[in-house]
Design an enzyme around this catalytic site. Sequence first.
Site: not given
Length: 522
Positions: A74, A307, A356, A439
Amino acid sequence: MANSHARTTLTFIQKRKNIPEIITLDGTTLTIPEVLAVSIEPKLKVNIGKKSMGELEANAAYLKKKLEKGLVVYGINTGFGGSADVRSWEFEDVQKALIRHVNAGMGRFFSTDKVRAAMVTRANCLSKAYSGVRSEVVTNLTNLINTDIAPEVPLRGSVSASGDLMPLSYIAAAIIGRKDLKVSKGGKIMSCPQALAEAGISPVVLGPKEGLAIINADSFTAGFSAPTLYDANLLLLLTQVCTGLSIEALEGRTESFHPLIHSCLPHIGQKEIASNMLSILEDNKLAITTLDMNLPDKYGFLKQDRYSLRSSAQWLGSAAETLNESCRRITIELNSANDNPIIDHRTDKILHGANFQGETMSIAMDQSRQALGICGKLQFAQFSEVVNEKLNFGLPPNLSGCDINVDFGFKGCDTAMASYMSELDHFVNPMSNHVLSAETHNQSINSMALVSARFTSEAVEILQMMTANLLLLTAQAIDLRHIRNIVLKEIDTLAQEYPNTATTLDKIEWYDLLFSSEKKTC
């Protein structure tokens, strides 16, 4: 505490002070302070370790042999993402096409220091030698850093899944010397070819996978996040300092941080903050250090602090744990092989995966931003309490240090704090759940980690302003508290010497008596 937030932060500071002139990248030891140093100090140099150089060459040679045998991998002899169904053996053209189609950004640019942070991070990750790149590619990247060359990188356009493709592609474009790319060299904007020529750097012709290896990772997010986290950690420490100053200004109690209380709810961060607060308040002159049970009760006086002081350890404890964890995660990302595919000559494996995917960093930066929001909320509450004469136990309105009729002290800062806090509240919203398919639905889930890191950087800037405001306010408050105590003693002495003045003195505020006594007398 060995793994405490304070120790982590103080270690960062110490490392930052002792950065060597040359930082050697080996893929395993890059630290947050080193990334920060490289990002803002152009004179620092980086190089690739000798062992890493050898591993890079072996890794690239391994990939070359596999391709010579006809292996289809790839991003080398295929298309990219949803277009991985096409094939090509024109390796150089495939890599050029990748950089060309992803160089699609527009709009404002990242600052040069953030780009340098990304560059050193990517160089370090590549030096692990799991990406199939030659040593000359990584060396070219370090040469750019060492000659203070950084490309203009668009601020927006990354979804941080399949990596920070767009921003990293501009770093890749600088490596190949793209003709129309603008870069910064020593602070001057010029064309990339001109900058390379002046620096004596030859552009690299990218071989198989090398373009993909540079851009198919979330190293821009990791590099951007490192300096941001460095500052975030400092801000948490400063928030504790501000809390100590607020306690002194309001003559609060150290009892709130008694170890027994926090052993009953033993969260790690809570126990650390309580311990830190006792150290900060050690030997102070204004806070109440005697347990309330050992003091005479006074009707009309609060039995315990409000507080913003009393629960500060419980409030900040989770922030300490969160920032510690975020530092751990980002440090891992700085030193990881996080592109695709993973190429390992050591075990004879080429693996297609998704390192990734930046979701870990997206969550880490979302949570870090929430931790900053927690600090901001506490600071805002403390500021509001110290500046308000109805809440600050006898200090002047707006903490004026002179005549309150003509000086309005911190009133403007009070308004600004509300603005800062409102904006910080907005940035605290998470980014990691804002995901759209990208994509051609190949990137159907994506982390948005770089956007989250950008928002965290914005939150840091806002909290820095809030912290500066609160430090100034509490410093003045402590001065005024000290003056008040002196004036009240003098008034008491005067009333004893001249009893007939007691009623009159009792009706005049001490600060009016001190700063505008003539007006009050009239």
